[in-house]
Structure formats: structure tokens, C-alpha cells
Design a protein around this motif. Structure first.
Motif, short mmCIF file in Angstrom:
data_model
loop_
_atom_site.label_atom_id
_atom_site.label_comp_id
_atom_site.label_asym_id
_atom_site.label_seq_id
_atom_site.Cartn_x
_atom_site.Cartn_y
_atom_site.Cartn_z
N PRO A 33 0.83 -1.21 0.00
CA PRO A 33 0.00 0.00 0.00
C PRO A 33 0.86 1.26 0.00
O PRO A 33 2.00 1.25 0.48
CB PRO A 33 -0.79 -0.13 1.30
N ASP A 34 0.30 2.32 -0.54
CA ASP A 34 0.97 3.60 -0.48
C ASP A 34 0.92 4.16 0.93
O ASP A 34 -0.09 4.01 1.64
CB ASP A 34 0.31 4.60 -1.44
N ILE A 35 1.99 4.79 1.36
CA ILE A 35 2.10 5.34 2.69
C ILE A 35 1.90 6.85 2.63
O ILE A 35 2.46 7.53 1.78
CB ILE A 35 3.47 5.01 3.30
N THR A 36 1.08 7.36 3.55
CA THR A 36 0.86 8.80 3.64
C THR A 36 1.69 9.37 4.78
O THR A 36 2.41 8.65 5.48
CB THR A 36 -0.62 9.09 3.90
N SER A 37 1.55 10.66 5.03
CA SER A 37 2.29 11.30 6.11
C SER A 37 1.96 10.70 7.46
O SER A 37 2.80 10.68 8.36
CB SER A 37 1.99 12.80 6.12
N SER A 38 0.74 10.18 7.61
CA SER A 38 0.29 9.72 8.92
C SER A 38 0.25 8.21 9.06
O SER A 38 -0.32 7.69 10.03
CB SER A 38 -1.10 10.28 9.22
N THR A 39 0.83 7.47 8.12
CA THR A 39 0.80 6.00 8.19
C THR A 39 2.19 5.42 7.99
O THR A 39 3.15 6.15 7.71
CB THR A 39 -0.16 5.42 7.14
N GLY A 40 2.28 4.11 8.10
CA GLY A 40 3.56 3.45 7.93
C GLY A 40 3.39 2.01 7.50
O GLY A 40 2.28 1.50 7.34
#
Length: 378
Positions: A33-40
Motif C-alpha cells: 500500500p501507499d504510505i501517507t504522512s500519517s501512516t507506515g
């Protein structure tokens, strides 16, 4: 396609064991999955197999499945967005163990570090929980029987000492339960007699915690089956003073004999069978004693005599899971291998053998298993 591009493409996919129907998992391939600023994203090193995985495996509720099981996850931070790194105090490459709880972070329970009581973690309320949330909940990868696991912003992490092997670090949650139940909530301490009903992962973890707390007499009960005999033998190696096969001896008479008639200061019911052990737990406790109920029965207790609680002035606590503190204490015990606790880790399976590990929970797989782990790269 050149070699560099082929490598890039392969690194974007990973494998996971997906529970697709009752009593069956299959290996599936997914896109990372693509990671956003708030995920990992966690690169899973290993994940423990918990007894609570068994009901999902056997009965896989339609409302939850298909899903990736596994919540005793240990690994390294593969990717993390800027906001996530700041919130977690972690960076790529850090070695961590996860809790299964994904709390809201703002309710009264979260603010007092009781994540397990947060409604957002309760699967019965459709809460989000690692190893119990289905693929239909984006981005799908919520379990540890996988090469990679998605990390939500409110994930609860514990740093793992670099000297601790992943398969041993995966003991952190079950041992944390034992510390929570026997010590932090049960109040086990010097001079006490402690009875632990059920020699599974949780019962054995309670043995370690009670011994570390300085209990004077630790008694573990089980059955005369081959499996329980092996586990009772391990209980003695971990620090139990006495073991009782309850289908061969009268447990009340034996505990009375071992305690000079005083009975137990603390009784912890870790048994997963019927409700009879709840009644025996009440009977085994001394006046002013404490009873901790941890083993779910999933059926009501017929004609329960609550007057026994009143007559003996007992404290009876229902117990679920662990606290942040208990998991931290567990990691300290594991790192020092206090009481030779790492001997609880008995079997490691590759991802392709996830079904075998889950069947073993039900007594249908390998023999002698206590705490099993899944290595997704094996």
C-alpha cells in the motif's frame, strides 16, 4: 524489462496468509500500500500464534473475513510518513513489537493508558484491531501472518532490544498478559500461595510472573492428557512448585493439603474449557483472597452461587489483555531471559505452514507446542 525494473516491481509485492473460510488459509500476493504522512509499513520479522487466533480460524465470522490473522507482531519499520515518525518517536529500521490494540487516543481509557478498554479496539463494536480486521477495511493488511503489515497512526509500539531474537520478542504479549493478571491486577507477592488453572500460554506466563513477584507457593492445574502433562512439566521448569492433574486428584483437597488448609491467596483461571473452573476458582480462594478470571468460557455458568464470594469476602476480577506497562516489563524479562522464559518459544513455521500452526492450536498439528511463531520470509 531491465534487471533494476524487475527488482523494483517485485519489491512492490508481498505475500500473506489469508483466512478465507473457516479452518482454511491460503497464501495470496498483494501490492504494497501507499504510505501517507500519517501512516507506515512494518516489515514483519515474525508473529506469534495466539490461542485467541483459534476461534477466528475455526469460525471466521462473515462480518470480519477474509482477513490476515496474527497480532503478536515483531518487525522493523519499513516506511513511515513524517507525521507518523513524529507521533511514534520512531524512524525507518527501528526494531519494534506491536500491541494488537489500535485505540482512538482521546477517550478516558486511552488517556489513562487502558487501550484495551477503548471502544475503538473492541471487535464486537467493529473496532480496529490488528489480526482481527478484515481485508474489506482499507488498506486491508492488518495482520501479522504476512511479510508486511500496515501501520495506522494510533499504533501502540514497544522498542525491542537488539539482543532479543524476534521469536523471543514475540512472547511479549502473552507474557505481558501473565504479568498483568498475576502481578499488576492479581497482586501476587512474597509469601503468597498462587493457584493457576490451565497450563497453556497464559497460565505458563502467569507462572513466570508469580515467580518473579516472589510468590512462596505456585500451584498449576491441568489434565492428564499428553499435551497438558508436557505443559505441566514446563510449568515446573518455569518455577511452579506443584502441579495437579484435576481429572486424577481432588483439586480442593490437594490445594488444602499443600497450603495447610489456608487455600490460595490468589487464583487465576486461565482455562479455556467449560465454566466449572470458575466455580473451582472461587472454592480454591482463601478468605479475603483474589480470583482473576481470564479464560473465556463463551457459555453462561449454570446456577452460579454468588454467596460464596460474599461469604469469603473475595475480590473477583474479570481480566482481558494487557497494559502498556505489563508488556514493557515482559520485554525486560525476555531480554534477561529470567526464569529461562524463552523456553516457552517452541516452534517456528514458514508462511506456507500457517494452517499447520493454527491446527496445532486445536491439537491437530505438531506435538509439544507452547508458543509458536510464523516467519513470513521462511
Amino acid at each position: 524489462m531491465n534487471e533494476a525494473h524487475r527488482h523494483s516491481e517485485s519489491s512492490r509485492t508481498f505475500k500473506a496468509a489469508v483466512a478465507v473460510e473457516p479452518s482454511r488459509t491460503e497464501i495470496q500476493t498483494f501490492e504494497r500500500p501507499d504510505i501517507t504522512s500519517s501512516t507506515g509499513l512494518l516489515r514483519v520479522a515474525i508473529t506469534g500464534v495466539c490461542g485467541s487466533d483459534a476461534p477466528y480460524y475455526r469460525q471466521l465470522p462473515q462480518s470480519r473475513g477474509p482477513l490476515i490473522l496474527g497480532h503478536e507482531t515483531v518487525g522493523h519499520i519499513e516506511e513511515a510518513g513524517e507525521l507518523a515518525r513524529t507521533r511514534w518517536g520512531l524512524k525507518e529500521g527501528d526494531y519494534v513489537a506491536l500491541e494488537e490494540y489500535v485505540p482512538c487516543g482521546h477517550c478516558e481509557y486511552c488517556l489513562s493508558n487502558e487501550f484495551r478498554l477503548c471502544d475503538a479496539t473492541d471487535w464486537r463494536l467493529n473496532g480496529l484491531r490488528y489480526g482481527a480486521t478484515g481485508l474489506r477495511t482499507a488498506p486491508s493488511f492488518w495482520g501479522g501472518f504476512s511479510q508486511y503489515q500496515y501501520l495506522q497512526l494510533n499504533t501502540v509500539f514497544h522498542r525491542v532490544p537488539s539482543t532479543v531474537a524476534p521469536k523471543h520478542a514475540a512472547l511479549a504479549l502473552p507474557l505481558g498478559n501473565g504479568i498483568e493478571w498475576a502481578y499488576l491486577q492479581g497482586g501476587a507477592g512474597p509469601g503468597q500461595a498462587v493457584v493457576i488453572q490451565g497450563p497453556g500460554q497464559q497460565g505458563l506466563s502467569c507462572v513466570v510472573a508469580a515467580r518473579e513477584a516472589g510468590a512462596a507457593k505456585i500451584i498449576v492445574t491441568g489434565l492428564s492428557t499428553k499435551t497438558d502433562k508436557q505443559r505441566l512439566a514446563l510449568a515446573k521448569r518455569l518455577g511452579a512448585d506443584h502441579v495437579i492433574e484435576v481429572d486424577q486428584e481432588d483439586v480442593l483437597e490437594r490445594v488444602a493439603d499443600l497450603t495447610g488448609g489456608a487455600m490460595a491467596d490468589l487464583v487465576i483461571d486461565c482455562a479455556s474449557g467449560g465454566p466449572a473452573t470458575v466455580t473451582s476458582a472461587i472454592q480454591l480462594a482463601r478468605k479475603r483472597g483474589t480470583v482473576v478470571l481470564g479464560g473465556q468460557k463463551r457459555v453462561p455458568i449454570p446456577e452460579f452461587n454468588s454467596d460464596m464470594i460474599i461469604a469469603r469476602f473475595l475480590t473477583v476480577k474479570g481480566m482481558r489483555g494487557h497494559s502498556y506497562q505489563s508488556v514493557e516489563l515482559a520485554l525486560q524479562l525476555i531480554a534477561a531471559n529470567r526464569h529461562d522464559v524463552t523456553q516457552m518459544s517452541t516452534h517456528t513455521f514458514g508462511l506456507d505452514d500457517t494452517d499447520l500452526a493454527l491446527r496445532t492450536l486445536q491439537g491437530e498439528g505438531v506435538e509439544g507446542a507452547i508458543h509458536m511463531t510464523i516467519d513470513p520470509w521462511q
